[in-house]
Motif scaffolding. Structure first.
Motif, mmCIF file in Angstrom:
data_model
loop_
_atom_site.group_PDB
_atom_site.id
_atom_site.type_symbol
_atom_site.label_atom_id
_atom_site.label_comp_id
_atom_site.label_asym_id
_atom_site.label_seq_id
_atom_site.Cartn_x
_atom_site.Cartn_y
_atom_site.Cartn_z
ATOM 1 N N SER A 164 -9.179 -4.460 4.947
ATOM 2 C CA SER A 164 -8.817 -5.044 3.347
ATOM 3 C C SER A 164 -7.856 -5.794 3.623
ATOM 4 N N PHE A 165 -7.782 -6.780 2.156
ATOM 5 C CA PHE A 165 -6.540 -7.569 2.109
ATOM 6 C C PHE A 165 -5.750 -6.447 1.291
ATOM 7 N N VAL A 166 -4.610 -6.023 1.837
ATOM 8 C CA VAL A 166 -3.552 -5.059 1.427
ATOM 9 C C VAL A 166 -2.464 -5.716 0.704
ATOM 10 N N ILE A 167 -2.262 -5.203 -0.489
ATOM 11 C CA ILE A 167 -1.004 -5.627 -1.304
ATOM 12 C C ILE A 167 -0.191 -4.569 -1.325
ATOM 13 N N LEU A 168 1.062 -4.831 -0.720
ATOM 14 C CA LEU A 168 2.213 -3.481 -0.745
ATOM 15 C C LEU A 168 3.100 -3.970 -1.853
ATOM 16 N N ASP A 169 3.205 -3.126 -2.969
ATOM 17 C CA ASP A 169 4.092 -3.400 -3.973
ATOM 18 C C ASP A 169 5.564 -2.720 -3.729
ATOM 19 N N ALA A 170 6.334 -3.328 -3.317
ATOM 20 C CA ALA A 170 7.508 -2.915 -2.629
ATOM 21 C C ALA A 170 8.568 -2.134 -3.807
ATOM 22 N N PRO A 171 9.407 -1.462 -3.233
ATOM 23 C CA PRO A 171 10.548 -0.986 -3.954
ATOM 24 C C PRO A 171 11.655 -2.084 -4.171
ATOM 25 N N PRO A 172 12.211 -2.251 -5.133
ATOM 26 C CA PRO A 172 13.403 -3.021 -5.342
ATOM 27 C C PRO A 172 14.456 -3.032 -4.311
ATOM 28 N N GLY A 173 15.523 -3.943 -4.233
ATOM 29 C CA GLY A 173 16.627 -3.982 -3.606
ATOM 30 C C GLY A 173 16.390 -4.551 -2.086
ATOM 31 N N THR A 174 17.108 -4.017 -1.292
ATOM 32 C CA THR A 174 17.090 -4.377 0.435
ATOM 33 C C THR A 174 17.454 -3.231 1.121
ATOM 34 N N SER A 175 17.573 -2.050 0.623
ATOM 35 C CA SER A 175 17.814 -0.840 1.376
ATOM 36 C C SER A 175 16.720 -0.427 2.269
ATOM 37 N N CYS A 176 16.718 0.977 2.686
ATOM 38 C CA CYS A 176 15.399 1.236 3.474
ATOM 39 C C CYS A 176 14.203 1.240 3.130
ATOM 40 N N PRO A 177 13.999 1.819 1.750
ATOM 41 C CA PRO A 177 12.587 1.872 1.596
ATOM 42 C C PRO A 177 12.058 0.348 1.342
ATOM 43 N N PHE A 178 12.978 -0.715 0.815
ATOM 44 C CA PHE A 178 12.445 -2.385 1.094
ATOM 45 C C PHE A 178 12.015 -2.552 2.643
ATOM 46 N N ILE A 179 12.723 -1.821 3.622
ATOM 47 C CA ILE A 179 12.661 -2.574 4.963
ATOM 48 C C ILE A 179 11.374 -1.643 5.510
ATOM 49 N N ALA A 180 11.447 -0.654 5.043
ATOM 50 C CA ALA A 180 9.989 0.305 5.577
ATOM 51 C C ALA A 180 8.736 -0.405 5.143
ATOM 52 N N THR A 181 8.927 -1.224 3.719
ATOM 53 C CA THR A 181 7.666 -1.702 3.313
ATOM 54 C C THR A 181 7.580 -3.014 4.100
ATOM 55 N N VAL A 182 8.546 -4.083 3.927
ATOM 56 C CA VAL A 182 8.168 -5.319 4.426
ATOM 57 C C VAL A 182 8.038 -5.361 5.866
ATOM 58 N N SER A 183 8.568 -4.361 6.749
ATOM 59 C CA SER A 183 8.362 -4.472 8.179
ATOM 60 C C SER A 183 6.788 -4.154 8.546
ATOM 61 N N GLU A 184 6.096 -3.619 7.641
ATOM 62 C CA GLU A 184 4.753 -3.319 7.822
ATOM 63 C C GLU A 184 3.957 -4.426 7.470
ATOM 64 N N ALA A 185 4.454 -5.439 6.827
ATOM 65 C CA ALA A 185 3.541 -6.484 6.347
ATOM 66 C C ALA A 185 3.712 -7.878 7.204
ATOM 67 N N ASP A 186 2.259 -8.751 7.125
ATOM 68 C CA ASP A 186 2.140 -9.696 7.868
ATOM 69 C C ASP A 186 2.936 -10.989 7.182
ATOM 70 N N PHE A 187 3.105 -10.979 5.887
ATOM 71 C CA PHE A 187 3.857 -12.105 5.065
ATOM 72 C C PHE A 187 4.319 -11.426 3.781
ATOM 73 N N ILE A 188 5.382 -11.819 3.368
ATOM 74 C CA ILE A 188 6.154 -11.247 2.309
ATOM 75 C C ILE A 188 6.220 -12.295 1.320
ATOM 76 N N VAL A 189 5.948 -11.640 -0.144
ATOM 77 C CA VAL A 189 6.211 -12.763 -1.242
ATOM 78 C C VAL A 189 7.326 -11.966 -1.906
ATOM 79 N N LEU A 190 8.394 -12.921 -2.234
ATOM 80 C CA LEU A 190 9.565 -12.481 -3.004
ATOM 81 C C LEU A 190 9.610 -13.270 -4.131
ATOM 82 N N VAL A 191 9.429 -12.250 -5.151
ATOM 83 C CA VAL A 191 9.501 -12.589 -6.546
ATOM 84 C C VAL A 191 10.778 -12.460 -7.053
ATOM 85 N N THR A 192 11.246 -13.714 -7.721
ATOM 86 C CA THR A 192 12.679 -13.988 -8.234
ATOM 87 C C THR A 192 12.507 -14.478 -9.507
#
Length: 286
Positions: A164-192
């Motif tokens: 599947s094309f998997v979309i991970l809706d990440a937690p906000p911030g840059t702490s451990c939950p953020f890192i646990a999510t983005v470390s599993e991704a092939d590409f990260i979309v940063l929304v600002t």
């Protein structure tokens, strides 16, 4: 292919991007899965409806120390890197701080007296939903009082289908939950957003992703709201601008009603379809 939608702060529009991107992909008939990784406050189900396919409890092993067998040697405390065990030999006291335990098993390994057993504790749940269009939504949710959502997030991500094309809706911030999510991704979309706060928190996210050596691009939400400093920063640092979402009353009204803007506007549907194409090309290139 896993895409994480993340930001350095809350309220920038991650869920707006994740849910609408998911929706246009499932309308195409492509295999797609959306995983809500904000286990402390999941909200994608406010916009994506479906029937429950499966629900799984996430558990953790907690050490239980038998004081009658314990020699109070302090080895369990020494081996615990998370300071979750307190040993006071002089008064023959030993205590486990459950909130700090990471279920690593080091204390059981260290104990030669056989004084440590383990009990199972529920820390959260993962629920999988199937939509009417054939897409899948996975919601992670921690139990009340749980210190860290990371084990629940990781289990939710690992449950994703490989094709599947998997979309991970990440937690906000840059702490451990953020890192646990983005470390599993092939590409990260940063929304600002084009505000001083948006730029500041984007810079924090960019710094973390560069340390992790993760490829990323930026979506500017509420474009036209602030100033041009954000765009100058992107240009100076050669950061890819993936899309602009205008500061639009229609978007805000639709979102506040729990609806998807891609269902109500052909303009935004085309925008998210173009974003899907861009992400596939970007991820494959990186």
């Amino acid at each position: 292919m896993k895409i994480a939608v993340a930001s350095g702060k809350g309220g920038t529009g991650k869920t707006l991007i994740s849910t609408n991107l998911f929706h246009v992909i499932q309308q195409l008939g492509d295999p797609v899965e959306l995983i809500d990784c904000d286990a402390e406050e999941p909200n994608t189900r406010q916009f994506i409806k479906g029937k429950v396919n499966d629900e799984e409890m996430v558990t953790q092993r907690i050490p239980v120390i038998d004081k009658a067998s314990c020699t109070f040697c302090g080895k369990c405390q020494e081996y615990c890197h998370y300071n979750a065990i307190i040993v006071l030999p002089d008064i023959r006291h030993v205590q486990v701080i459950e909130e700090l335990c990471h279920d690593c098993g080091a204390c059981s390994y260290a104990c030669h007296a056989g004084a440590i057993s383990e009990r199972v504790k529920s820390i959260g749940s993962i629920t999988n939903y199937e939509t009417a269009l054939g897409g899948f939504l996975t919601e992670s949710q921690i139990d009340i009082g749980i210190y860290s959502p990371v084990p629940v997030i990781q289990k939710a991500i690992h449950s994703a289908a490989e094709n599947s094309f998997v979309i991970l809706d990440a937690p906000p911030g840059t702490s451990c939950p953020f890192i646990a999510t983005v470390s599993e991704a092939d590409f990260i979309v940063l929304v600002t957003e084009p505000t001083p706060f948006g730029l500041h928190d984007l810079q924090l996210s960019v710094h973390v992703l560069k340390e992790l050596q993760k490829p990323f691009g930026v979506i500017v939400n509420r474009a036209g709201l602030g100033d041009d400093k954000l765009y100058h920063y992107l240009k100076e640092n050669n950061i890819s601008l993936l899309a602009d979402i205008p500061f639009d009353r229609q978007v805000a009204h639709t979102y506040s009603c729990g609806n998807l803007i891609t269902d109500e506007s052909s303009k935004y549907k085309e925008l998210f379809l173009h974003l899907y194409d861009t992400l596939k090309k970007q991820a494959q290139h990186d």
